[in-house]
Design an enzyme around this catalytic site. Structure first.
Site: not given
Ligand SMILES: Cc1cc2nc3c(=O)[nH]c(=O)nc-3n(C[C@H](O)[C@H](O)[C@H](O)COP(=O)(O)OP(=O)(O)OC[C@H]3O[C@@H](n4cnc5c(N)ncnc54)[C@H](O)[C@@H]3O)c2cc1C
Length: 470
Positions: A44, A46, A56, A184, A314, A446
């Site tokens: 899995g 990082v 999350k 940040g 990455d 809706h």
């Protein structure tokens, strides 16, 4: 060769079982390849273990706490709301375990072999795998490198007991009283907000002139406003310079808009970016071409300068995101299986799970302007959407950018609750070459937040229903 070193011949060798590597392995197996995956840590990577998923889970837990405390505005009183942080962490770990276990089952079901250990290239078609005292060799026909990235360390803030990377920040056993976040960007904002919601006094130090650089200022302003409302101190143009350890924590010195300031904290979280894990693989020794910053140079199929070796995720330039890694993994696996797949980065959504959430796909209005395009914009506020108000989520907007002449959708930026889910419709629209009219003429249920896509398209076409056409 060490005496007793054993060589195994394999067809496709994948190094790293993060969202890049494990997806590539499954796709290659689906296409009839015999696949072996080397992983030095947990299945899995990082993302599942110390990235997307645990962050999350903590974000959700902290929102649940926050919402319970704020429920009285809807006439619901909840007394004695408290946090058992140990249990929050236990729950988070259970979520992670379920998902990493799922990868294990998928590997089994797809007959993928897993080899625990650390891989090092010894030639263009062979790696050594170190696992404790044992070393084995694997000769491969094709290899996909998916070794991911790790946090960048600032020399003045060496990681340790009080200076945390995102990994330690996700695994704290206590809620810090004072937390200073250096950086940040999205990881700093997401994790800083988690601890702020759980009650920490959080200070964010960001070097550039806005948090979440890269997103349009009109979006990040809403996030900054909410952070300040939640008593988070946000300093932009703030460069952290050094720190001094005290008995119970640290004092961080920073230059804020040219003025020196000190911040006391029991922990400092450093999130100033990530660097690719390519330096300990022996890649230069086998002649692989890398960029100056250590990213592997690849073509549109992920093929490196060594033709039977591919690189994804990455360790390849571009946004360091799990869905980019998985996408590249599928392309590389298909290329190895002889298919004409190639990457097309037109639709890579970017999401920040801040409060409110931010998401973006395709080009922004700023980029459309910079590129000199003739474009139209439809900007629809959450405050004019019935569903948003009925779930107490009236802050934010959806902005669609489209070609003025043809109406072809070029991009969207969303800031507001569920921005992370809402962006998917526009990703698909761009991928399909859809126009504003296509979105406008699609009947949206809706009352839903999704209706805002239709409303924004109507706005861009000049005939909105629920706002006045000024
Ligand atoms: C806190 C945090 C939150 C994040 N949130 C999000 C998010 O919400 N959405 C999103 O899209 N992205 C998010 N990311 C980024 C995401 O986690 C990465 O982009 C993604 O994991 C990259 O996938 P990868 O397969 O390239 O590498 P990784 O997931 O880094 O996996 C690489 C694997 O390779 C293994 N490995 C490395 N070297 C070797 C070796 N020599 N031999 C054997 N194995 C090796 C490692 O142990 C690791 O398991 C987050 C990251 C962090 C840190």
């Amino acid at each position: 060769m060490v005496v007793g070193e054993f060589t195994t011949e394999v067809d496709v060798l994948v190094i790293g079982a993060g969202p890049g590597g494990y997806v590539a392995a499954i796709r290659a197996a689906q296409l009839g390849k015999s696949v072996t995956v080397v992983e030095r840590g947990e299945l899995g990577g990082v993302c599942l273990n110390v990235g997307c998923i645990p962050s999350k889970a903590l974000i959700h837990a902290s929102h649940t706490y926050d919402h319970m405390k704020a429920a009285d505005q809807m006439g619901i009183s909840v007394e004695n709301v408290s946090v058992d942080f140990g249990k929050v962490q236990e729950w988070k770990s259970k979520v992670v375990k379920q998902l990493t276990g799922g990868v294990g089952s998928l590997f089994k079901g797809n007959k993928i072999q897993t080899v625990p250990g650390e891989a090092l290239f010894v030639s263009e078609n062979e790696v050594r795998v170190f696992n404790g005292y044992e070393v084995n060799r694997y000769k491969f026909n094709h290899c996909i490198i998916a070794t991911g990235s790790r946090p960048i360390e600032l020399p003045a803030f060496p990681y340790g007991e009080r200076v945390l990377s995102s990994t330690e920040a996700l695994n704290l056993t206590e809620i810090p009283k004072n937390l200073v976040v250096i950086g940040g960007g999205y990881i700093g904002i997401e994790l800083g907000s988690v601890y702020a919601r759980f009650g920490s006094k959080v200070t964010i130090l960001e070097g550039s002139d806005q948090i979440l650089p890269g997103f349009e200022a009109e979006m990040t302003r809403l996030v900054e406003r909410k952070l300040k409302k939640n008593k988070v101190d946000v300093f932009t143009k703030a460069m952290a310079k050094g720190m001094e350890e005290t008995e119970n924590g640290v004092v961080v010195t920073a230059e804020v808009k040219g003025e020196e300031k000190k911040f006391e904290a029991d922990y400092v979280l450093v999130t100033v970016g990530r660097r690719p894990n390519t330096d300990e693989l022996g890649l230069s020794d086998i002649g692989m071409k890398l960029t100056e910053k250590g990213y592997v140079i690849v073509d549109k199929q992920g093929q490196t300068s060594i033709p039977n070796v591919y690189a994804i995720g990455d360790i390849v330039e571009g946004p360091a995101l799990a869905h980019k890694a998985s996408y590249e993994g599928k392309v590389a696996a298909e290329a190895i299986a002889g298919q004409p797949s190639a990457v097309d980065y037109k639709v890579i959504p970017a999401v920040v799970f801040s409060d409110p959430e931010i998401s973006s796909v395709g080009i922004s209005e700023r980029e459309a302007k910079e590129q000199g395009l003739d474009y139209v914009v439809g900007r629809f506020p959450f405050a004019a959407n019935g569903r948003a108000l009925s779930v107490n989520a009236g802050e934010g907007f959806v902005k669609l950018v489209a070609d003025k002449e043809t109406g072809v959708v070029l991009g969207a930026q969303i800031v507001g609750p569920e921005a992370s889910n809402l962006i998917a419709e526009i990703g698909l629209a761009i991928e399909m070459g859809a126009t504003l009219e296509d979105i406008e003429l699609t009947i949206h249920a809706h009352p839903t937040l999704g209706e805002m896509m239709m409303e924004a398209a109507e706005l861009a076409l000049g005939h909105p229903i629920h706002v006045l056409n000024k």
